[in-house]
Design an enzyme around this catalytic site. Structure first.
Site, PDB file in Angstrom:
ATOM      1  CB  CYS A 147      -0.875   0.020   1.238  1.00 17.56           C
ATOM      2  SG  CYS A 147      -1.805  -1.487   1.450  1.00 17.56           S
ATOM      3  NE  ARG A 181       4.211   1.462  -2.002  1.00 14.67           N
ATOM      4  CZ  ARG A 181       5.171   1.662  -1.115  1.00 14.67           C
ATOM      5  NH1 ARG A 181       6.051   2.611  -1.303  1.00 14.67           N
ATOM      6  NH2 ARG A 181       5.271   0.927  -0.050  1.00 14.67           N
ATOM      7  CD1 TRP A 226      -0.891  -6.221  -2.084  1.00 10.78           C
ATOM      8  CD2 TRP A 226      -1.390  -5.736  -4.205  1.00 10.78           C
ATOM      9  NE1 TRP A 226      -0.618  -7.318  -2.849  1.00 10.78           N
ATOM     10  CE2 TRP A 226      -0.912  -7.060  -4.144  1.00 10.78           C
ATOM     11  CE3 TRP A 226      -1.774  -5.213  -5.453  1.00 10.78           C
ATOM     12  CZ2 TRP A 226      -0.790  -7.870  -5.274  1.00 10.78           C
ATOM     13  CZ3 TRP A 226      -1.654  -6.021  -6.573  1.00 10.78           C
ATOM     14  CH2 TRP A 226      -1.158  -7.319  -6.477  1.00 10.78           C
ATOM     15  CG  ASN A 286       1.974  -0.705   3.942  1.00 14.26           C
ATOM     16  OD1 ASN A 286       1.616  -1.822   3.590  1.00 14.26           O
ATOM     17  ND2 ASN A 286       3.162  -0.202   3.637  1.00 14.26           N
ATOM     18  N   GLY A 287       0.302  -2.954   5.871  1.00 18.36           N
ATOM     19  CA  GLY A 287       0.816  -4.058   6.676  1.00 18.36           C
ATOM     20  C   GLY A 287      -0.288  -5.023   7.051  1.00 18.36           C
ATOM     21  CD  GLU A 322      12.749 -19.006 -10.593  1.00 20.60           C
ATOM     22  OE1 GLU A 322      12.178 -19.671 -11.462  1.00 20.60           O
ATOM     23  OE2 GLU A 322      12.471 -17.811 -10.378  1.00 20.60           O
ATOM     24  CE  LYS A 363      13.183 -15.329 -12.860  1.00 21.52           C
ATOM     25  NZ  LYS A 363      12.124 -16.014 -12.208  1.00 21.52           N
ATOM     26  CD  GLU A 409      11.672 -15.221 -16.679  1.00 21.62           C
ATOM     27  OE1 GLU A 409      12.237 -15.362 -15.581  1.00 21.62           O
ATOM     28  OE2 GLU A 409      10.496 -14.891 -16.802  1.00 21.62           O
ATOM     29  CG  HIS A 468      21.841 -40.682 -16.481  1.00 19.21           C
ATOM     30  ND1 HIS A 468      22.206 -42.006 -16.513  1.00 19.21           N
ATOM     31  CD2 HIS A 468      21.708 -40.378 -15.166  1.00 19.21           C
ATOM     32  CE1 HIS A 468      22.266 -42.484 -15.282  1.00 19.21           C
ATOM     33  NE2 HIS A 468      21.971 -41.508 -14.441  1.00 19.21           N
ATOM     34  CE  LYS A 516       4.906  -9.853 -12.424  1.00 14.83           C
ATOM     35  NZ  LYS A 516       6.065 -10.707 -12.079  1.00 14.83           N
TER      36      LYS A 516
HETATM   37  C1  F6R Z   1       9.125 -16.186 -14.613  1.00 19.27           C
HETATM   38  C2  F6R Z   1       7.731 -15.804 -14.615  1.00 19.27           C
HETATM   39  C3  F6R Z   1       6.743 -16.726 -15.247  1.00 19.27           C
HETATM   40  C4  F6R Z   1       5.531 -16.894 -14.326  1.00 19.27           C
HETATM   41  C5  F6R Z   1       4.435 -17.726 -15.013  1.00 19.27           C
HETATM   42  C6  F6R Z   1       3.245 -17.941 -14.098  1.00 19.27           C
HETATM   43  O1  F6R Z   1       9.929 -15.209 -14.022  1.00 19.27           O
HETATM   44  O2  F6R Z   1       7.370 -14.775 -14.119  1.00 19.27           O
HETATM   45  O3  F6R Z   1       7.306 -17.973 -15.554  1.00 19.27           O
HETATM   46  O4  F6R Z   1       5.953 -17.508 -13.146  1.00 19.27           O
HETATM   47  O5  F6R Z   1       4.010 -17.067 -16.175  1.00 19.27           O
HETATM   48  O6  F6R Z   1       2.707 -16.722 -13.703  1.00 19.27           O
HETATM   49  P1  F6R Z   1       1.699 -16.634 -12.497  1.00 19.27           P
HETATM   50  O7  F6R Z   1       2.470 -16.993 -11.256  1.00 19.27           O
HETATM   51  O8  F6R Z   1       1.224 -15.229 -12.484  1.00 19.27           O
HETATM   52  O9  F6R Z   1       0.613 -17.623 -12.749  1.00 19.27           O
END
Ligand code: F6R
Length: 614
Positions: free
Chosen positions: A2, A27, A75, A101-102, A484, A488, A491, A507, A609
């Protein structure tokens, strides 16, 4: 999280506050509101949705002129993103307006106490309990600052509060515990805000506040005390960030900011989940305990990073509950005729709560009779709405496209859920569960210890900035961390990176390793016995092929030193929880390397996103 602002001065408070709220829009939020004091009365405007809805409301029903007010962008955490749940919250007697906030952990207890005293609540928020309590204390002492101190002493959790009293045209009073709050020092005006961005166009002079402090601002004074009323020293500073940098708290990217927010994000996700006697309570998981006991299989469905959180969850949940766990890519799940029925518990993980593949997967699972628990960061999103129950992660808005704090909070939430299922199904003793909760409680500090080594990770990124291919290895839960770490890098650095379970290397994949391939190895803790020993052998295998090795190893683990070009230290953590620390250097590495390569870290090419198409 928030955005909060309080203002006292000679300018029009509504304009100044709206302006401040606009500057913290980055935010992320789902409702907004303003309260001002004029002529001994409070006037409030609040609306769900974006600030434009609030602006439209204010144009239709302007607030009276005033130089004294508070504002908020919310939020949602407790209670959906509705007009009614939007802040400010006004006490039943109409005297106090409060923004927050919190998370107030003991709000249910406080609410019950206040309802027993005849107070009627009109929202589902935790904040309203604090507003009502503040009004009662104020009625008794007639001093907003003193009333705020008394309220803070009763609250558990993390909070920033900012309040306005209808009978006091001079003061805005704010308090903080574990949530951000700064004071902006103007000429004949003062501000309190969660973020310097809110007041940067009015003043660049600011005061930093410590934990558990209460601040009272008037036009010409700022008084800071602890919760007991003792004066405390403060630190004055000059803000030299540009408004754009201020949005990112001085970081170059939202992603980097979000990586550094992880200690708080994980702490918030863990907050308020236990009773005083140490029992785990997941109020949101409203599936009957009898039904949870009947489940004979758990299926986790998710995509991308959230899927990797599911891979970690499998190890923890199976270990703690002895229920078989399958982890499924949501995009594959419903196309392969999976075995799902009314005894299947489906756990879905999604930061956005809007990913179409995941949504279709849970619709399918429910149609087969499964019960669905969503782990989600976005209150009121479609996936939690269409699930039987939801456990919210409390990461706050994640703006960087590459998920970071989303992942760590998802993993934390799956641990909570695993321990809860173990409690309900009786597969662990209460003392074992509280020991694990204790280990989880120590994690935010450990993440901070990893973040404190960021410069070493950045130097490593600099030394590898011309490299084209990277390999990441892990064992057990570390294999998900390897995946992961590689994701990263793909991406945001647009580099070829692959993650493997280290035992699989021989293998096939070992054929691609040569002296040009750096290999990042997530080494299990020494306490993990055989897992650790096997990993040391795997390191030697890749070294024998000429690879340079970067190890992420527990502090004091000297066994790996002879074989490593670079060592990044991890705090001592049980192997099951190691993803919460070991992922962090890999996030920092990807962020730094992508920056050095000149990429747009927050908006990498080809990515969205929230992926709302199948
Ligand atoms: C990787 C990333 C994507 C999401 C995936 C699922 O950094 O952001 O792989 O993790 O698209 O997204 P959500 O969690 O929003 O369902």
């Amino acid at each position: 999280m928030c955005g909060i602002i309080g203002y006292v001065g000679s300018q029009d408070a509504t304009r100044v506050i709206l302006d401040g709220l606009k500057r913290v829009e980055y935010r992320g939020y789902d409702s907004a509101g303003i309260a001002i004091e004029a002529g001994g009365k409070l006037a409030v405007a609040k609306r769900s949705g974006k600030l434009t809805s609030l602006v439209t409301e204010l144009a239709a029903h302007p607030l009276p002129a005033s130089g004294h007010g508070i504002g908020h962008t919310r939020w949602a955490t407790h209670g959906g993103p509705t007009d009614n749940n939007a802040h400010p919250h006004v006490s039943a007697d109409g005297r106090v307006a409060l923004v927050h906030n919190g998370i107030i952990e003991n709000f249910a207890e406080l609410r019950a106490e206040l309802e027993a005293r005849g107070i009627t609540f009109i929202s589902q928020t935790d904040t309203e309990a604090a507003a009502q309590l503040l009004a009662l204390e104020l009625a008794a002492c007639d001093d907003l600052t003193q009333a705020m101190r008394l309220v803070c002493a009763r609250l558990k959790g993390a909070f920033t509060l900012v309040a306005l009293d209808a009978h006091d045209s001079e003061r805005v009073v704010a308090a903080r515990r574990d949530s951000p709050l700064v004071v902006g020092l103007g000429e004949g005006e003062n501000f309190v805000a969660s973020d310097v961005a809110s007041f940067i166009s009015y003043t660049r002079e600011a005061l930093e506040l410590g934990q558990d402090q209460v601040v009272t601002i008037t036009r010409s004074s700022v008084t800071v005390t602890d919760f007991a009323g003792n004066p405390v020293p403060t630190r004055r500073f000059h803000v030299d960030w540009s408004p754009a940098a201020a949005e990112k708290a001085g970081f170059d990217w939202f992603m980097r900011k979000e990586i550094f927010e992880q200690p708080r994000a994980v702490a918030d996700t863990l907050l308020g989940r236990t009773t005083d006697d140490g029992r785990l309570v997941l109020d949101e998981v409203r599936i009957d305990a009898a039904e949870l006991r009947l489940a004979n299989k758990i299926v986790v469905v998710a995509c991308g990073t959230a899927y990797y959180a599911g891979l970690v969850a499998k190890y923890a949940i199976e270990h703690w509950t002895r229920v078989p766990v399958e982890v499924e890519l949501a995009s594959e799940f419903r196309y392969r005729d999976p075995i799902v029925d009314s005894r299947t518990l489906c756990i879905t993980i999604s930061q956005s709560g809007e990913t179409m593949d995941t949504l279709q997967a849970i619709r399918y699972a429910r149609a087969q009779g499964a019960r669905v628990i969503a782990i989600c960061n976005t209150v009121g999103a479609t996936i939690p709405r269409e699930s039987d129950a939801v456990l919210y992660t409390r990461a706050g808005p994640e703006i960087g496209v590459a998920s970071t704090k989303g992942f760590l909070t998802q993993v934390s939430a799956t641990y909570l859920l695993g321990l809860y299922l173990a409690q309900v199904r009786g597969t662990m003793f209460a003392d074992e569960i509280s020991r694990w909760l204790g280990e989880l409680g120590a994690i935010p500090d450990k993440i901070q210890q990893v973040l404190d080594q960021a410069e070493r990770v950045y130097a490593l990124a600099d030394s590898l900035k011309t490299t084209q291919d990277f390999i990441f290895l892990g064992r057990h839960v570390g294999s998900a961390v390897a995946l992961e770490g590689a994701l990263k890098l793909k991406e945001i650095a647009y580099l070829h990176a692959e993650g493997f379970a280290a035992g699989e290397l021989k293998h096939g994949p070992i054929a691609i390793i040569d002296e040009t391939t750096p290999v990042f190895v997530v080494v299990p803790p020494t306490g993990a016995g055989q897992l650790h020993e096997k990993m040391v052998s795997n390191i030697q295998e890749v070294r024998a092929r000429g690879a340079s090795v970067v190890v992420l190893a527990e502090r004091g683990d000297t066994s790996v030193l002879p074989y490593a070009e670079h060592v990044l230290e991890l705090p001592i953590t049980p192997v099951l929880l190691q993803p919460l620390t070991a992922t962090v250097p890999l996030q920092l590495f990807a962020c730094e390397l992508a920056t050095l390569l000149g990429n747009d870290v927050d908006q990498p090419r080809n990515l969205a996103k929230s992926v709302t198409v199948e």
